[in-house]
Design an enzyme around this catalytic site. Sequence first.
Site, PDB file in Angstrom:
ATOM      1  N   GLY A 152      15.241  -1.279  -7.882  1.00 46.56           N
ATOM      2  CA  GLY A 152      14.859   0.080  -8.286  1.00 46.56           C
ATOM      3  C   GLY A 152      15.759   1.043  -7.529  1.00 46.56           C
ATOM      4  CB  ILE A 212      16.022  -0.103  -1.588  1.00 44.71           C
ATOM      5  CG1 ILE A 212      14.571  -0.338  -1.135  1.00 44.71           C
ATOM      6  CG2 ILE A 212      16.326   1.388  -1.675  1.00 44.71           C
ATOM      7  CD1 ILE A 212      14.341  -0.028   0.338  1.00 44.71           C
ATOM      8  CE  LYS A 213      21.558  -1.055  -9.351  1.00 38.27           C
ATOM      9  NZ  LYS A 213      21.320  -1.211 -10.791  1.00 38.27           N
ATOM     10  CG  LEU A 214      20.318   2.223  -1.123  1.00 40.28           C
ATOM     11  CD1 LEU A 214      20.448   1.411   0.156  1.00 40.28           C
ATOM     12  CD2 LEU A 214      19.667   3.577  -0.857  1.00 40.28           C
TER      13      LEU A 214
END
Length: 217
Positions: free
Chosen positions: A56, A82-84
């Site tokens: 996400g 966690i997509k960054l």
Amino acid sequence: MKFFVDTGNIGEIRELQEAGLIDGVTTNPSLVLKADRPIKELLEEICEVTDGPVSGEVASLELDDMMREGKILSDIAPNIVIKLPLTLPGLKACKRFTEQGLKTNVTLCFSANQAILAAKASATYISPFVGRLDDTNINGMDLIADIRRIYDNYSFETQILAASIRTGNHVREAALVGADVVTVPAATLKALVKHPLTDKGLKSFVADWKSTGQTIK
Ligand code: G3P
């Protein structure tokens, strides 16, 4: 090689999960827009369907905001990744989340040097975008091969998640050059099963079986 499905469509995820074809799911802001659902509700439901990694993406570009959003996303379920974005604040956030024991996916990677930085920031996954490089007449798969070689040279543990995968050839080539994961749209993934000789062979087997007059009982 692991298969993730790149979608925010619950029906697609459910079908592929039931067929045992996927190991996880990736989403991005464009896929959330397409799903037309609140992001928390969407990710919650995806995590009910699969216990594999579910990426996400944070929406903000500033470090503090990314940290706040990443925490909200990771609280949804233990399998959230966690997509960054591949920016300096994104890499700082990546390092901090990793130190907290959370999983990260650094996205929008278009060069080997960017991939080295993501590995230095201890990203769980790096997402190089193959198709979007192809769109600019640069061979996207060469980037996957370069990153594989570099990561192996230094035993970096970051997993190569080949993204922007658009064709069956992309999938085959990603497997040949040693990507750890490919994330693929559902339609592309399902199309991998198709071969004209399979269809032709099956048609003749069905006809010949009918001619035997037998049933299996
Ligand atoms: O995972 C990233 C992917 O969704 C991008 O794909 O086809 O929009 O370049 P594409």
